[in-house]
Write a protein that holds these residues in place. Sequence first.
Motif, PDB file in Angstrom:
ATOM      1  N   ASN A   1     100.357  99.401 118.538  1.00 34.12           N
ATOM      2  CA  ASN A   1      99.938 100.808 118.481  1.00 34.12           C
ATOM      3  C   ASN A   1     100.819 101.681 117.594  1.00 34.12           C
ATOM      4  O   ASN A   1     100.606 102.892 117.504  1.00 34.12           O
ATOM      5  CB  ASN A   1      99.929 101.398 119.901  1.00 34.12           C
ATOM      6  CG  ASN A   1      98.939 100.689 120.813  1.00 34.12           C
ATOM      7  OD1 ASN A   1      97.840 100.336 120.383  1.00 34.12           O
ATOM      8  ND2 ASN A   1      99.335 100.467 122.057  1.00 34.12           N
ATOM      9  N   THR A   2     101.808 101.098 116.972  1.00 36.09           N
ATOM     10  CA  THR A   2     102.714 101.890 116.137  1.00 36.09           C
ATOM     11  C   THR A   2     101.966 102.476 114.940  1.00 36.09           C
ATOM     12  O   THR A   2     101.210 101.779 114.268  1.00 36.09           O
ATOM     13  CB  THR A   2     103.873 101.010 115.639  1.00 36.09           C
ATOM     14  OG1 THR A   2     104.544 100.453 116.759  1.00 36.09           O
ATOM     15  CG2 THR A   2     104.854 101.838 114.825  1.00 36.09           C
TER      16      THR A   2
ATOM     17  N   GLU B   1     106.617 106.622 121.202  1.00 35.28           N
ATOM     18  CA  GLU B   1     107.083 105.628 122.168  1.00 35.28           C
ATOM     19  C   GLU B   1     106.804 104.204 121.720  1.00 35.28           C
ATOM     20  O   GLU B   1     107.453 103.269 122.190  1.00 35.28           O
ATOM     21  CB  GLU B   1     106.422 105.881 123.521  1.00 35.28           C
ATOM     22  CG  GLU B   1     106.835 107.205 124.171  1.00 35.28           C
ATOM     23  CD  GLU B   1     106.202 107.385 125.531  1.00 35.28           C
ATOM     24  OE1 GLU B   1     105.400 106.495 125.928  1.00 35.28           O
ATOM     25  OE2 GLU B   1     106.478 108.401 126.190  1.00 35.28           O
ATOM     26  N   ASP B   2     105.830 104.029 120.849  1.00 33.96           N
ATOM     27  CA  ASP B   2     105.443 102.678 120.413  1.00 33.96           C
ATOM     28  C   ASP B   2     106.236 102.194 119.207  1.00 33.96           C
ATOM     29  O   ASP B   2     105.844 101.236 118.550  1.00 33.96           O
ATOM     30  CB  ASP B   2     103.951 102.650 120.079  1.00 33.96           C
ATOM     31  CG  ASP B   2     103.104 102.796 121.316  1.00 33.96           C
ATOM     32  OD1 ASP B   2     103.347 102.068 122.293  1.00 33.96           O
ATOM     33  OD2 ASP B   2     102.209 103.656 121.312  1.00 33.96           O
ATOM     34  N   PHE B   3     107.328 102.868 118.928  1.00 29.87           N
ATOM     35  CA  PHE B   3     108.181 102.423 117.824  1.00 29.87           C
ATOM     36  C   PHE B   3     109.623 102.389 118.301  1.00 29.87           C
ATOM     37  O   PHE B   3     110.163 103.393 118.749  1.00 29.87           O
ATOM     38  CB  PHE B   3     108.040 103.361 116.629  1.00 29.87           C
ATOM     39  CG  PHE B   3     108.864 102.940 115.440  1.00 29.87           C
ATOM     40  CD1 PHE B   3     108.646 101.718 114.822  1.00 29.87           C
ATOM     41  CD2 PHE B   3     109.865 103.759 114.948  1.00 29.87           C
ATOM     42  CE1 PHE B   3     109.409 101.320 113.742  1.00 29.87           C
ATOM     43  CE2 PHE B   3     110.632 103.375 113.868  1.00 29.87           C
ATOM     44  CZ  PHE B   3     110.404 102.150 113.256  1.00 29.87           C
ATOM     45  N   ARG B   4     110.265 101.214 118.197  1.00 33.64           N
ATOM     46  CA  ARG B   4     111.627 101.062 118.697  1.00 33.64           C
ATOM     47  C   ARG B   4     112.635 101.838 117.865  1.00 33.64           C
ATOM     48  O   ARG B   4     113.573 102.425 118.393  1.00 33.64           O
ATOM     49  CB  ARG B   4     112.028  99.577 118.684  1.00 33.64           C
ATOM     50  CG  ARG B   4     111.252  98.711 119.662  1.00 33.64           C
ATOM     51  CD  ARG B   4     111.503  97.233 119.371  1.00 33.64           C
ATOM     52  NE  ARG B   4     112.916  96.883 119.445  1.00 33.64           N
ATOM     53  CZ  ARG B   4     113.520  96.441 120.542  1.00 33.64           C
ATOM     54  NH1 ARG B   4     112.818  96.306 121.659  1.00 33.64           N
ATOM     55  NH2 ARG B   4     114.795  96.130 120.538  1.00 33.64           N
ATOM     56  N   GLY B   5     112.487 101.785 116.558  1.00 32.84           N
ATOM     57  CA  GLY B   5     113.424 102.479 115.676  1.00 32.84           C
ATOM     58  C   GLY B   5     114.733 101.739 115.458  1.00 32.84           C
ATOM     59  O   GLY B   5     115.577 102.185 114.683  1.00 32.84           O
ATOM     60  N   TRP B   6     114.911 100.624 116.138  1.00 32.78           N
ATOM     61  CA  TRP B   6     116.149  99.840 116.023  1.00 32.78           C
ATOM     62  C   TRP B   6     115.797  98.364 116.155  1.00 32.78           C
ATOM     63  O   TRP B   6     114.926  97.992 116.957  1.00 32.78           O
ATOM     64  CB  TRP B   6     117.123 100.232 117.137  1.00 32.78           C
ATOM     65  CG  TRP B   6     118.398  99.437 117.151  1.00 32.78           C
ATOM     66  CD1 TRP B   6     119.533  99.699 116.456  1.00 32.78           C
ATOM     67  CD2 TRP B   6     118.657  98.232 117.893  1.00 32.78           C
ATOM     68  NE1 TRP B   6     120.493  98.737 116.712  1.00 32.78           N
ATOM     69  CE2 TRP B   6     119.976  97.828 117.595  1.00 32.78           C
ATOM     70  CE3 TRP B   6     117.893  97.451 118.774  1.00 32.78           C
ATOM     71  CZ2 TRP B   6     120.554  96.684 118.146  1.00 32.78           C
ATOM     72  CZ3 TRP B   6     118.467  96.311 119.319  1.00 32.78           C
ATOM     73  CH2 TRP B   6     119.789  95.940 119.011  1.00 32.78           C
TER      74      TRP B   6
ATOM     75  N   VAL C   1     107.747  99.714 110.063  1.00 30.76           N
ATOM     76  CA  VAL C   1     106.881 100.618 109.312  1.00 30.76           C
ATOM     77  C   VAL C   1     107.741 101.363 108.303  1.00 30.76           C
ATOM     78  O   VAL C   1     108.953 101.484 108.475  1.00 30.76           O
ATOM     79  CB  VAL C   1     106.154 101.636 110.222  1.00 30.76           C
ATOM     80  CG1 VAL C   1     105.187 100.933 111.152  1.00 30.76           C
ATOM     81  CG2 VAL C   1     107.145 102.487 110.993  1.00 30.76           C
ATOM     82  N   LYS C   2     107.083 101.855 107.287  1.00 28.89           N
ATOM     83  CA  LYS C   2     107.819 102.640 106.300  1.00 28.89           C
ATOM     84  C   LYS C   2     108.212 103.974 106.933  1.00 28.89           C
ATOM     85  O   LYS C   2     107.350 104.697 107.447  1.00 28.89           O
ATOM     86  CB  LYS C   2     106.964 102.864 105.057  1.00 28.89           C
ATOM     87  CG  LYS C   2     107.737 103.477 103.900  1.00 28.89           C
ATOM     88  CD  LYS C   2     106.864 103.564 102.660  1.00 28.89           C
ATOM     89  CE  LYS C   2     107.639 104.217 101.526  1.00 28.89           C
ATOM     90  NZ  LYS C   2     106.800 104.373 100.324  1.00 28.89           N
ATOM     91  N   PRO C   3     109.501 104.322 106.915  1.00 33.54           N
ATOM     92  CA  PRO C   3     109.938 105.568 107.552  1.00 33.54           C
ATOM     93  C   PRO C   3     109.532 106.790 106.743  1.00 33.54           C
ATOM     94  O   PRO C   3     109.242 106.697 105.549  1.00 33.54           O
ATOM     95  CB  PRO C   3     111.466 105.408 107.582  1.00 33.54           C
ATOM     96  CG  PRO C   3     111.772 104.514 106.431  1.00 33.54           C
ATOM     97  CD  PRO C   3     110.609 103.570 106.318  1.00 33.54           C
TER      98      PRO C   3
END
Length: 211
Positions: free
Chosen positions: A49-50, A98-103, A120-122
């Motif tokens: 879902n990201t 919430e569906d993206f950890r970021g780390w 994903v591309k930031p």
Amino acid sequence: MFKGLNQVTRLKETASQTAGPYVHIGLAPKQAGFDIFEKNFTNVLTTPNTKGERIRVEGRVIDGSGTPLRDVLIEIWQTNSAGRYNHPADRQDKPLEEDFRGWGRGSSDFETGLYTFETVKPGQVEGRSGRVMAPHINFWIVARGINIGLNTRMYFSDEEDANAKDPVLNLIEWEVRRKTLIAQRSEKNGEVVYRFDIRIQGEDETVFFDI
């Protein structure tokens, strides 16, 4: 027979000892073939879902002799596609996802030396000074011969205008060295891939930051 110090004419070089290999079982257990944590460290930052453009980041960490290292630990962190970090200190008025950890944490392959991240591309993010920074991914690298982790950034080859205005890239005095932080975009098997090789020493050594 023991010689006094004043009789020694040549001192032997002390054997060097580099850091690592790091303990894969604790730091990157899946790489070592163990599935021991309920929530394993992973090189996949996304869920189905990201939001945002899916990308694959891949490359190798290359030592001063030009040899790819095969047991490197790499951590990355980045904003989501809207340009916000999943961290309480990020006060930007942008959506938190919430569906993206970021780390993520990964390590280079024991055979090929290749590391990969699925993310994903930031987006662009506002820095502490209020200046907007180009899309980028933060890297922390631990490998043989590195006693303190190395910090660097990866920027995107298709963001030339944003890169030219980035306050961190512009801090690098030698413009020719800025290219060591630019990942090259390509497509493989329908995937968008950014290639980012990290050179610890030698020609085209990657720029690292003292933070």
